[in-house]
Motif scaffolding. Structure first.
Motif, PDB file in Angstrom:
ATOM      1  N   ARG A  41       1.284  -1.104   0.025  1.00 28.27           N
ATOM      2  CA  ARG A  41       0.103   0.252   0.240  1.00 28.27           C
ATOM      3  C   ARG A  41       0.913   1.633   0.170  1.00 28.27           C
ATOM      4  NH1 ARG A  41      -5.334   0.297   0.265  1.00 28.27           N
ATOM      5  NH2 ARG A  41      -5.072   1.455  -0.357  1.00 28.27           N
ATOM      6  N   LEU A  42       2.083   1.267   0.629  1.00 26.67           N
ATOM      7  CA  LEU A  42       2.655   2.802   1.067  1.00 26.67           C
ATOM      8  C   LEU A  42       3.060   2.828  -0.493  1.00 26.67           C
ATOM      9  CD1 LEU A  42       3.109   4.373   3.315  1.00 26.67           C
ATOM     10  CD2 LEU A  42       5.749   2.679   3.394  1.00 26.67           C
ATOM     11  N   THR A  43       4.001   2.342  -0.948  1.00 26.94           N
ATOM     12  CA  THR A  43       4.610   1.774  -2.406  1.00 26.94           C
ATOM     13  C   THR A  43       4.030   2.541  -3.497  1.00 26.94           C
ATOM     14  OG1 THR A  43       4.840   0.226  -3.210  1.00 26.94           O
ATOM     15  CG2 THR A  43       6.892   1.330  -0.757  1.00 26.94           C
ATOM     16  N   GLY A  44       2.545   1.194  -3.238  1.00 29.10           N
ATOM     17  CA  GLY A  44       2.086   1.158  -4.754  1.00 29.10           C
ATOM     18  C   GLY A  44       2.258   0.486  -5.719  1.00 29.10           C
ATOM     19  N   LEU A  45       3.597  -0.591  -4.758  1.00 27.06           N
ATOM     20  CA  LEU A  45       4.326  -1.123  -5.908  1.00 27.06           C
ATOM     21  C   LEU A  45       2.630  -2.740  -6.539  1.00 27.06           C
ATOM     22  CD1 LEU A  45       7.732  -2.054  -4.941  1.00 27.06           C
ATOM     23  CD2 LEU A  45       6.716  -0.838  -6.769  1.00 27.06           C
ATOM     24  N   SER A  46       3.134  -3.768  -7.316  1.00 29.84           N
ATOM     25  CA  SER A  46       1.848  -4.915  -7.729  1.00 29.84           C
ATOM     26  C   SER A  46       2.863  -5.318  -6.709  1.00 29.84           C
ATOM     27  CB  SER A  46       1.683  -4.984  -8.820  1.00 29.84           C
ATOM     28  OG  SER A  46       3.844  -5.281  -9.531  1.00 29.84           O
TER      29      SER A  46
ATOM     30  N   PHE B 174     -12.589  13.402  17.865  1.00 26.81           N
ATOM     31  CA  PHE B 174     -14.284  13.668  16.717  1.00 26.81           C
ATOM     32  C   PHE B 174     -13.211  14.192  14.854  1.00 26.81           C
ATOM     33  CE2 PHE B 174     -17.817  14.935  13.676  1.00 26.81           C
ATOM     34  CZ  PHE B 174     -17.767  13.488  13.378  1.00 26.81           C
ATOM     35  N   ILE B 175     -13.578  15.810  15.852  1.00 27.40           N
ATOM     36  CA  ILE B 175     -12.712  16.254  14.527  1.00 27.40           C
ATOM     37  C   ILE B 175     -11.129  15.838  13.678  1.00 27.40           C
ATOM     38  CG2 ILE B 175     -11.746  18.217  13.903  1.00 27.40           C
ATOM     39  CD1 ILE B 175     -14.332  19.781  15.359  1.00 27.40           C
ATOM     40  N   ALA B 176     -10.345  15.544  14.862  1.00 27.32           N
ATOM     41  CA  ALA B 176      -8.876  15.074  14.739  1.00 27.32           C
ATOM     42  C   ALA B 176      -8.565  13.272  13.743  1.00 27.32           C
ATOM     43  CB  ALA B 176      -7.790  15.502  15.491  1.00 27.32           C
ATOM     44  N   GLY B 177      -9.961  12.856  14.854  1.00 30.91           N
ATOM     45  CA  GLY B 177     -10.256  11.600  14.073  1.00 30.91           C
ATOM     46  C   GLY B 177     -10.053  11.882  12.858  1.00 30.91           C
ATOM     47  N   MET B 178     -11.504  12.972  11.923  1.00 34.91           N
ATOM     48  CA  MET B 178     -11.898  12.408  10.547  1.00 34.91           C
ATOM     49  C   MET B 178     -10.932  13.049  10.222  1.00 34.91           C
ATOM     50  SD  MET B 178     -14.509  11.103  10.612  1.00 34.91           S
ATOM     51  CE  MET B 178     -15.382  10.906   9.239  1.00 34.91           C
ATOM     52  N   ARG B 179     -10.204  14.127  10.432  1.00 36.24           N
ATOM     53  CA  ARG B 179      -9.004  15.076  10.308  1.00 36.24           C
ATOM     54  C   ARG B 179      -7.974  13.761   9.559  1.00 36.24           C
ATOM     55  NH1 ARG B 179      -6.291  20.279  11.556  1.00 36.24           N
ATOM     56  NH2 ARG B 179      -4.858  18.908   9.708  1.00 36.24           N
ATOM     57  N   ASP B 180      -7.078  12.925  10.103  1.00 37.86           N
ATOM     58  CA  ASP B 180      -6.474  12.309  10.346  1.00 37.86           C
ATOM     59  C   ASP B 180      -7.089  11.282   9.546  1.00 37.86           C
ATOM     60  OD1 ASP B 180      -4.558  13.657  11.812  1.00 37.86           O
ATOM     61  OD2 ASP B 180      -4.524  11.985  14.249  1.00 37.86           O
ATOM     62  N   HIS B 181      -7.695  10.568   9.614  1.00 39.74           N
ATOM     63  CA  HIS B 181      -8.104   9.266   8.676  1.00 39.74           C
ATOM     64  C   HIS B 181      -8.088  10.011   6.979  1.00 39.74           C
ATOM     65  CE1 HIS B 181      -9.813   5.546   6.979  1.00 39.74           C
ATOM     66  NE2 HIS B 181     -11.481   6.624   6.606  1.00 39.74           N
ATOM     67  N   SER B 182      -8.699  11.100   6.867  1.00 40.29           N
ATOM     68  CA  SER B 182      -9.026  12.108   5.639  1.00 40.29           C
ATOM     69  C   SER B 182      -8.041  11.684   4.984  1.00 40.29           C
ATOM     70  CB  SER B 182     -10.116  12.977   5.556  1.00 40.29           C
ATOM     71  OG  SER B 182      -9.267  13.532   4.963  1.00 40.29           O
ATOM     72  N   SER B 183      -6.654  12.284   5.380  1.00 42.68           N
ATOM     73  CA  SER B 183      -5.215  12.468   5.298  1.00 42.68           C
ATOM     74  C   SER B 183      -3.898  11.114   5.184  1.00 42.68           C
ATOM     75  CB  SER B 183      -4.393  13.649   6.585  1.00 42.68           C
ATOM     76  OG  SER B 183      -3.299  13.016   6.999  1.00 42.68           O
ATOM     77  N   PHE B 184      -5.116   9.953   6.220  1.00 40.45           N
ATOM     78  CA  PHE B 184      -4.502   8.772   6.255  1.00 40.45           C
ATOM     79  C   PHE B 184      -4.559   8.175   4.818  1.00 40.45           C
ATOM     80  CE2 PHE B 184      -5.320   4.674   7.224  1.00 40.45           C
ATOM     81  CZ  PHE B 184      -2.998   3.925   7.585  1.00 40.45           C
ATOM     82  N   LEU B 185      -5.816   8.854   4.213  1.00 39.58           N
ATOM     83  CA  LEU B 185      -6.107   7.719   3.144  1.00 39.58           C
ATOM     84  C   LEU B 185      -5.103   8.340   1.965  1.00 39.58           C
ATOM     85  CD1 LEU B 185     -10.544   7.649   3.030  1.00 39.58           C
ATOM     86  CD2 LEU B 185      -8.466   5.836   3.824  1.00 39.58           C
ATOM     87  N   ARG B 186      -5.514   9.613   2.010  1.00 39.65           N
ATOM     88  CA  ARG B 186      -5.039  10.489   0.824  1.00 39.65           C
ATOM     89  C   ARG B 186      -3.184   9.909   0.853  1.00 39.65           C
ATOM     90  NH1 ARG B 186      -7.800  14.722   2.438  1.00 39.65           N
ATOM     91  NH2 ARG B 186      -5.466  15.581   3.538  1.00 39.65           N
ATOM     92  N   SER B 187      -2.823   9.961   1.818  1.00 34.71           N
ATOM     93  CA  SER B 187      -1.383   9.408   2.017  1.00 34.71           C
ATOM     94  C   SER B 187      -0.857   8.343   0.873  1.00 34.71           C
ATOM     95  CB  SER B 187      -0.569   9.135   3.298  1.00 34.71           C
ATOM     96  OG  SER B 187      -1.364  10.552   4.339  1.00 34.71           O
ATOM     97  N   PHE B 188      -1.177   7.463   0.520  1.00 39.75           N
ATOM     98  CA  PHE B 188      -1.373   6.188   0.060  1.00 39.75           C
ATOM     99  C   PHE B 188      -1.526   5.981  -1.664  1.00 39.75           C
ATOM    100  CE2 PHE B 188      -2.311   4.516   4.297  1.00 39.75           C
ATOM    101  CZ  PHE B 188      -0.662   3.899   4.253  1.00 39.75           C
ATOM    102  N   PRO B 189      -0.068   5.462  -2.151  1.00 32.89           N
ATOM    103  CA  PRO B 189      -0.851   5.881  -3.562  1.00 32.89           C
ATOM    104  C   PRO B 189      -1.610   4.901  -4.303  1.00 32.89           C
ATOM    105  CG  PRO B 189       1.436   4.786  -3.011  1.00 32.89           C
ATOM    106  CD  PRO B 189       0.931   5.459  -1.415  1.00 32.89           C
ATOM    107  N   ALA B 190      -2.355   4.995  -5.674  1.00 33.52           N
ATOM    108  CA  ALA B 190      -3.289   3.557  -5.377  1.00 33.52           C
ATOM    109  C   ALA B 190      -2.333   2.350  -5.815  1.00 33.52           C
ATOM    110  CB  ALA B 190      -3.666   4.310  -7.633  1.00 33.52           C
ATOM    111  N   VAL B 191      -2.390   1.616  -5.769  1.00 28.25           N
ATOM    112  CA  VAL B 191      -1.677   0.216  -6.270  1.00 28.25           C
ATOM    113  C   VAL B 191      -1.778  -0.603  -7.832  1.00 28.25           C
ATOM    114  CG1 VAL B 191      -1.461  -2.301  -4.927  1.00 28.25           C
ATOM    115  CG2 VAL B 191      -2.203  -0.956  -3.610  1.00 28.25           C
TER     116      VAL B 191
END
Lengths: 111, 196
Positions: A41-46, B174-191
């Motif tokens: 997930r972190l690297t986005g690698l397959s 509540f606010i910090a949790g939602m913000r952290d989660h949103s930033s957490f999701l944006r942190s990961f690239p698409a696999v």
């Protein structure tokens, strides 16, 4: 001139310097261990790519891979070896040194 | 794969080192529970024969655990390096113990400040310190809650301060949790798929 920083850049350890492997090693250097899914997930690698990079890092002695089961689900846990940590540190020092040399570098006449 | 496909290395390091801290949804149930308990309108003291405060806290802790499993299932598991050599479990135990002792002091001694509130405020401030670049809101919340804890000095009753504190703390979670989660999701690239 063999000491030019740009020429020495080519001499960096490619096992560590390859972008995907450097990302994997950077993530592992920040934790005790991580599972395969986290690194993927972190690297986005397959899966295939990540497996290939991890195998190379394991062969080079930079990471240790433990395979096991949690119930019926296979779990792969990866950690960095102490050799891996010191090689990564060494690599960052090399890059930093090259960066400093590159900023000071002046082309010689005729270059 | 090109270098541009990979997240900046500093970002990767921060995310891995603060993996459990960034799992914001885990603290949201506790935030809701605390806001409900501190709501200005009186709430029943028991629900189905169970003490309301106990039930709310149990739901908060159960939510924390369950949402931890969600993150593990979806984003993977990490064993973190203990901060300053102290394990996360030991740190949590120390905070709970300090909070209980401070609560006892509040109830028995009735000091001119809200001691248990100060303990939580100090914990938030200290916990945010090593990663304050990405946890600035926790640091700010710690300062605000510390100020609220001093309100008895200007004549507010302990009960009223505890209610205000509980509500603000719950809202902060509540606010910090939602913000952290949103930033957490944006942190990961698409696999990428294996066929790429």
């Amino acid at each position: 001139m063999s000491n030019q920083p740009f020429e020495r850049l080519a001499g960096l350890d490619r096992l560590v310097h390859e972008p995907a492997r450097l990302a994997i090693l950077t993530a592992l250097s920040a934790v005790k261990s991580a599972d395969f899914l986290f690194l993927q997930r972190l690297t986005g690698l397959s899966k295939g790519n990540l497996s290939g990079h991890l195998s190379k890092l394991e062969e080079g002695g930079l990471v240790a891979i433990a395979k096991g089961f949690e119930g019926k689900i296979p779990k792969t846990t990866i950690s960095m070896t102490s050799d891996g940590r010191s090689q990564l540190e060494h690599h960052w020092n090399d890059l930093e040194r090259l960066r400093k040399e590159a900023t000071k570098w002046k082309p010689e006449k005729g270059d | 794969m090109s270098a541009t496909d990979i997240l900046p290395l500093q970002h990767i390091h921060d995310l891995a080192a603060n993996y459990s801290d960034r799992q914001g949804l885990r603290i949201v149930p506790m935030g809701i529970a605390m806001m409900a308990l501190a709501w200005p309108r009186p709430i029943p003291t028991s629900i189905f024969g169970v003490d309301t405060q106990f039930a709310a806290l149990a739901i908060g802790f159960a939510g924390y655990w369950l949402l931890g499993r969600y993150y593990e299932h979806r984003f993977g598991r990490v064993e973190e390096i203990p901060y300053q050599g102290i394990s996360i479990a030991a740190q949590s135990s120390m905070v709970v113990a300090a909070f209980m002792i401070a609560g006892l002091i509040d109830v028995v001694v009735h000091p001119p400040i809200f001691v248990s509130g100060l303990v939580i405020a100090a914990w938030l401030t200290i916990a945010a310190w090593p990663s304050r670049r990405i946890r600035g809101d926790y640091f700010a919340a710690g300062i605000v809650l510390a100020l609220v804890s001093l309100e008895p000095l200007v004549g507010e009753s302990h009960a009223e301060v505890a209610r205000t504190y509980g509500f603000l703390f719950g809202m902060g979670l509540f606010i910090a949790g939602m913000r952290d989660h949103s930033s957490f999701l944006r942190s990961f690239p698409a696999v990428k798929g294996d066929d790429e």
